[in-house]
Design a protein around this motif. Structure first.
Motif, short mmCIF file in Angstrom:
data_model
loop_
_atom_site.label_atom_id
_atom_site.label_comp_id
_atom_site.label_asym_id
_atom_site.label_seq_id
_atom_site.Cartn_x
_atom_site.Cartn_y
_atom_site.Cartn_z
N ALA A 1 90.34 70.51 -49.04
CA ALA A 1 90.52 69.66 -50.36
C ALA A 1 92.17 69.42 -50.31
CB ALA A 1 90.16 70.49 -51.54
N HIS B 1 95.23 68.82 -56.66
CA HIS B 1 94.49 68.71 -57.69
C HIS B 1 93.85 70.18 -57.91
CE1 HIS B 1 95.06 64.49 -57.30
NE2 HIS B 1 94.54 64.49 -56.06
N GLU B 2 93.12 70.43 -59.22
CA GLU B 2 92.54 71.66 -59.20
C GLU B 2 91.43 71.86 -58.34
OE1 GLU B 2 92.11 73.08 -63.32
OE2 GLU B 2 93.61 71.81 -64.18
N ILE B 3 91.10 73.11 -58.00
CA ILE B 3 90.17 73.38 -57.17
C ILE B 3 88.75 74.00 -58.04
CG2 ILE B 3 89.43 75.24 -55.21
CD1 ILE B 3 91.81 73.02 -54.82
N ALA B 4 88.20 73.08 -58.20
CA ALA B 4 86.97 73.38 -59.03
C ALA B 4 86.21 74.48 -58.90
CB ALA B 4 86.03 72.09 -59.30
N GLY B 5 85.89 75.30 -59.96
CA GLY B 5 85.11 76.30 -59.73
C GLY B 5 85.92 77.69 -59.15
N ALA C 1 98.42 70.91 -61.78
CA ALA C 1 97.24 71.65 -61.21
C ALA C 1 97.88 72.84 -61.08
CB ALA C 1 96.47 71.08 -60.01
N ASN D 1 98.24 74.90 -64.15
CA ASN D 1 97.26 74.89 -64.78
C ASN D 1 96.26 75.90 -64.37
OD1 ASN D 1 97.73 72.72 -66.38
ND2 ASN D 1 96.84 71.31 -65.31
N GLN D 2 96.22 76.25 -63.09
CA GLN D 2 95.30 77.20 -62.53
C GLN D 2 95.91 78.77 -62.52
OE1 GLN D 2 92.50 74.99 -59.07
NE2 GLN D 2 94.89 74.87 -58.70
#
Length: 410
Positions: A151, A155-159, A178, A181-182
């Motif tokens: 990925a 961007h944010e790593i979903a999950g 991101a 945010n994470q």
């Protein structure tokens, strides 16, 4: 005893020797990082034809992939910076860690430190790189302990997340929103941040509405790909024989590069600072000082056949452009042969002024920053720019915020 057994024994011997060297040099400072480094087979993650003596050198990065132009785009980082960055992250068992930039060996060491109750997520934009990392981690026994994801980590790593620590193992020009945010409350972001062409691995922690450095380490990394990629602007200067000198700007390149046309045909001007350094003593903070305060700062590369190429041992790739002229950092023998004196060599109609500007900054660094505490770095996301900054602070604009470099005063 077969060859494989001999190689494994030699690898173990070299790995322990390197661990001792890294500890003695202050790169390894904790028992958990020392144990992880001695446990993980570093040679299992480099190309098979890499000599063990290269694999187990402190400052040798091993390239694992190049682009069509032969430029390295993925590598196993030098051992000293790998362990230094892990130390910067201040990891503990049970933590959740995000690694941005996959190779395998770094993730394996992270897994050793956070243990069975922890979690390591390794992300890379290149499917070939993640495929290789997955295969090597599986073969080394870390397939169940590290999750590798393809990925763009801009961007944010979903999950997944929040992460107690994020370690970025590629050169970053900016901090992606991101990543902030994470990051869990109290978490640490370790990132090789490029600041006007000069990089430091910085351990950032939150302080109210911005991030502040807890530590910084001199480093160099292959640049980030994807949405976080940043392209330098280059000026190509040619001499009378058609050989090239390239000036590379990270930011704030001059508006009119044609002013430098033919500049290498002018007589060179030398200006010396009176500031000296003993042989073997690092002056990396001078480079950062230039990146902070030298007008027109850029990096310089000399092609074969140029006068600069013939004098490589007497200059360093840092320059400042002043309109139709430029000056670059030079040295000459000093201290009765046991050291060197810093100065500037310049070309162009206003070469004297360009050289004088560089020498002025050399002298300012010597008087105000040399042999003093390291500067403090801060990152201010867009909308949170500081209203007041102390004297001696450089401000660098980024896409998603500002970086400030605060040099100690007094």
């Amino acid at each position: 005893m077969n060859d494989e057994t001999i190689d494994q024994a030699l690898a173990a011997e070299l790995r322990d020797k390197l661990a001792d060297e890294l500890a003695a040099a202050g790169h390894i400072t904790s028992a958990q990082v020392d144990r992880a480094f001695r446990t993980v087979d570093r040679h299992a993650f480099v190309p098979a034809d890499t000599p063990l003596e290269v694999t187990y050198q402190a400052d040798s990065a091993v390239v694992t992939k190049k682009d069509e132009n032969g430029t390295a785009i993925s590598s196993v980082s030098a051992a000293y910076i790998q362990v230094a960055m892990i130390e910067q992250a201040n990891l503990e068992p049970g933590m959740r860690v995000l690694e941005i930039g996959s190779g395998g060996v770094n993730a394996a060491m992270l897994a050793e430190i956070v243990g069975a109750d922890g979690e390591v997520i390794s992300v890379d934009i290149d499917r070939e790189v993640t495929g290789r990392a997955t295969e090597l981690l599986e073969a080394a026994g870390y397939g169940e302990r590290v999750k590798v994801i393809t990925a763009d980590a801009q961007h944010e790593i979903a999950g997944f997340g929040p992460f107690d620590a994020t370690i970025v193992t590629v050169g970053a020009w900016d901090l992606a929103p991101a990543w902030l945010n994470q990051l869990a409350p109290g978490g640490t972001l370790v990132v090789p941040l490029r600041m006007n062409g000069v990089s430091r691995s910085i351990a950032f922690r939150r302080e109210n509405d911005h991030l502040v450095s807890a530590s910084a380490v001199v480093c160099g990394f292959v640049p980030m790909q994807g949405d976080g990629q940043h392209a330098d602007r280059e000026f190509r200067l040619t001499d009378a024989h058609g050989h090239a000198v390239v000036l590379r700007f990270d930011d704030k390149a001059p508006d009119d590069p044609t002013l430098l046309d033919g500049v290498l045909a002018s007589d060179r001007i030398d200006v010396w600072s009176g500031v000296t350094t003993p042989n073997g003593v690092s002056f990396a903070d001078l480079h950062l000082w230039f990146a902070s305060f030298l007008p027109g700062f850029c990096k310089v590369a000399a092609g074969e056949g140029t006068d600069l190429a013939q004098e490589r041992k007497w200059w360093f790739p840092f320059a400042g452009v002043r309109g139709d002229s430029f000056a670059y950092l030079a040295v000459r023998p000093a201290l009765e042969g046991a050291g060197a004196e810093f100065g500037a060599r310049a070309y162009g109609p206003h070469g004297q002024e360009a050289a004088a500007a560089m020498v002025e900054q050399i002298q300012a660094w010597d008087q105000q920053a040399r042999n003093r505490p390291e500067p403090t770095f801060a990152y201010w996301p867009t909308g949170h720019a500081p209203s007041d900054l102390p004297a001696g602070t450089a401000v660098l604009s980024k896409t998603h915020g500002l970086v400030t470099i605060s040099w100690p005063t007094g």
